[in-house]
Design a protein around this motif. Structure first.
Motif, short mmCIF file in Angstrom:
data_model
loop_
_atom_site.label_atom_id
_atom_site.label_comp_id
_atom_site.label_asym_id
_atom_site.label_seq_id
_atom_site.Cartn_x
_atom_site.Cartn_y
_atom_site.Cartn_z
N ASN A 48 22.96 -22.40 11.10
CA ASN A 48 21.60 -22.13 10.65
C ASN A 48 21.24 -22.71 9.28
O ASN A 48 20.06 -22.98 9.02
N SER A 57 15.10 -33.54 7.38
CA SER A 57 15.64 -32.78 8.51
C SER A 57 15.59 -31.30 8.17
O SER A 57 15.53 -30.93 7.00
N PRO A 58 15.61 -30.41 9.17
CA PRO A 58 15.42 -28.98 8.92
C PRO A 58 16.43 -28.36 7.95
O PRO A 58 16.12 -27.38 7.27
N SER A 85 8.17 -22.78 7.82
CA SER A 85 9.32 -22.23 8.54
C SER A 85 9.44 -22.78 9.96
O SER A 85 10.46 -22.59 10.61
N THR A 86 8.41 -23.49 10.45
CA THR A 86 8.51 -24.16 11.75
C THR A 86 9.00 -25.61 11.60
O THR A 86 9.26 -26.28 12.60
N TYR A 87 9.11 -26.06 10.36
CA TYR A 87 9.63 -27.41 10.06
C TYR A 87 11.07 -27.35 9.52
O TYR A 87 11.88 -28.21 9.85
N TYR A 88 11.34 -26.36 8.65
CA TYR A 88 12.63 -26.25 7.98
C TYR A 88 13.30 -24.91 8.30
O TYR A 88 12.63 -23.94 8.63
N ASN A 89 14.62 -24.88 8.18
CA ASN A 89 15.38 -23.65 8.38
C ASN A 89 15.27 -22.79 7.13
O ASN A 89 15.99 -23.00 6.15
N SER A 105 9.45 -20.52 14.52
CA SER A 105 10.33 -20.53 13.36
C SER A 105 11.69 -21.10 13.72
O SER A 105 12.26 -20.78 14.77
N LYS A 106 12.23 -21.97 12.85
CA LYS A 106 13.54 -22.56 13.10
C LYS A 106 14.65 -21.51 13.04
O LYS A 106 15.71 -21.67 13.65
N SER A 159 14.06 -13.50 19.13
CA SER A 159 12.97 -14.39 18.74
C SER A 159 11.64 -13.74 19.12
O SER A 159 11.62 -12.76 19.87
#
Length: 423
Positions: free
Chosen positions: A168, A262-263, A332-336, A371-372, A405
């Motif tokens: 993660n 990258s995430p 939060s939908t692009y990166y962890n 969310s990632k 989730s």
């Protein structure tokens, strides 16, 4: 590949420039040590030592996934690790080099670096190596991981190896760049500071780099109030060397990855769709903070870790017209983004048997759809047998993973059996 081989061959050539003459000397030795590999010492006066260590770990995995009222079973067999590691040091010239292959990953080269002792307590390293900005157990060599499981070129494809933290928040455990390592004592206390400037793209040091992306700046500070650990025991889950006296290390690490593409900031070109207020494509900065500790004594080990990650970026948008704001929730939908806690303990008996347990919690920064990171709980129990100074290891572990989730609740049981040989 050619760049890597040239880079490492040059290092070895510099280290062993008098090798032919030294091999003829009576004080040159060729020794094999169980669990540590073959050591070639080329003359006492020159101080050249070459260590060759190969690893083979095979395993079988049995799993079950329960999601949306549907149960799925899966079984697979694999080669978890297949590596050859070569390190060389020359005390006279104060230079060292390391090279690690990985035949189970997408790239055969896991590490390639050269180091210079610029001072008796300061070392400068250039190349691709284990980064110091991750959580403690992600800095451990996979050969000594508490849980044996499938991995991919220094990455974990399912997170089992590192209890979810790797999967993660870490990505790749190796990075390419410039590293500065030092150490000193304050009375009995041992202190290890380090700094690094890397590409911020994981294991991509020997490939061409994007021109518009920044660097990743990081550092770590480890404090050992009770003195130093045996060998690399501060970065192993088990008390593999059964510390005769209690040992404690407390560490903090931080990193700032400019324009991470990258995430988790460990690969290249995976993120698009972020723009500045002029409509020019750009990226956000990825930040990570780590705190951890390890206590060991006479076979007992207790390790705790905390990781939190965030992004930084002002006046960012998700469209070229600069009308849709890049908010923290959207980020939060692009990166962890989120945090994780890991607590684990183990005991190694004098007979070589070891038992261990682990519990980890992963929390997203924002529990939004897409969310990632999502809510996760990991629980692991394992039994290992170490033989011949860790040259042979047999282990089994069972892992329970609960994932919540916004759209589904998933439960996983993953069980591993593995055998590892070090030569």
């Amino acid at each position: 590949m050619k760049k890597i081989l040239f880079f490492f061959c040059f290092s070895l050539l510099f280290i062993g420039n008098n090798a032919k003459a030294q091999l003829a000397q009576n004080d040159s030795t060729f020794v094999y040590v169980n669990g540590e590999g073959t050591f070639i010492r080329l003359g006492k006066g020159e101080g050249t030592v070459i260590n060759l260590l190969s690893t083979l770990q095979s395993g079988a995995q049995f799993g079950r996934i329960d999601s949306l009222s549907k149960k799925t079973n899966n079984t697979r067999m694999s080669i978890n690790l297949a590596r050859i590691a070569l390190t060389a040091t020359n005390a006279r010239h104060k230079v060292s080099a390391g090279f690690v292959t990985d035949f189970t990953g997408t790239s055969p080269i896991l590490e390639g670096w050269i180091g210079f002792d610029v001072h008796k307590r300061v070392k400068l390293v250039l190349g691709q190596k284990q980064t110091q900005t991750n959580n403690r157990l992600a800095m451990a060599d996979e050969r000594y991981a508490q849980t044996m499981a499938q991995s991919l070129a220094g990455k974990s494809s399912d997170g089992i190896l590192y209890g979810g933290l790797m999967h993660n928040f870490v990505g790749a455990t190796r990075e390419g760049g410039l590293f500065v390592e030092t150490n000193f004592n304050i009375h009995q206390m041992r202190i290890y500071p380090s700094l690094s400037v890397t590409t911020g793209e994981g294991q991509n040091f020997f490939t061409s780099q994007p021109s518009k992306q920044g660097f990743k700046y990081g550092g770590r500070l480890d404090i050992m109030p009770l003195g130093d650990f045996t060998k690399n025991n501060a970065f192993i889950g088990h008390d593999l060397y059964r510390e005769a006296k209690p040992k404690l290390v407390v560490g903090v690490a931080a990193s700032y990855n400019q324009k991470a593409s990258s995430p988790i900031g460990s690969e290249t070109g995976l993120i698009t769709g972020i723009f500045d207020n002029s409509g020019v494509a750009t990226l956000a900065d990825y930040r990570k903070l780590v705190a951890d500790f390890a206590f060991k004594s006479n076979g007992f080990a207790l390790v705790g870790e905390y990781v939190v990650s965030t992004v930084n970026g002002k006046d960012l948008f998700t469209n070229a017209a600069a009308t849709s704001q890049f908010t923290p929730e959207v980020a939060s939908t692009y990166y962890n983004l989120g945090s994780a806690y890991n607590l684990q303990s183990s005991y190694v008996f004098k007979s070589g048997w070891a038992v261990d347990g682990r519990y980890a919690i992963i929390k997203p920064e924002f529990g939004v759809t897409g969310s990632k990171i999502v809510d996760q709980k990991w629980a692991t129990f394992g039994v290992n047998k170490f033989l011949k100074n860790n040259a042979l290891r047999i282990g089994i572990n069972t892992n329970y993973i609960e994932i919540n989730s916004p759209v589904a609740k998933t439960k996983k049981w993953i069980n591993n059996f593995a055998v590892q040989i070090l030569l």
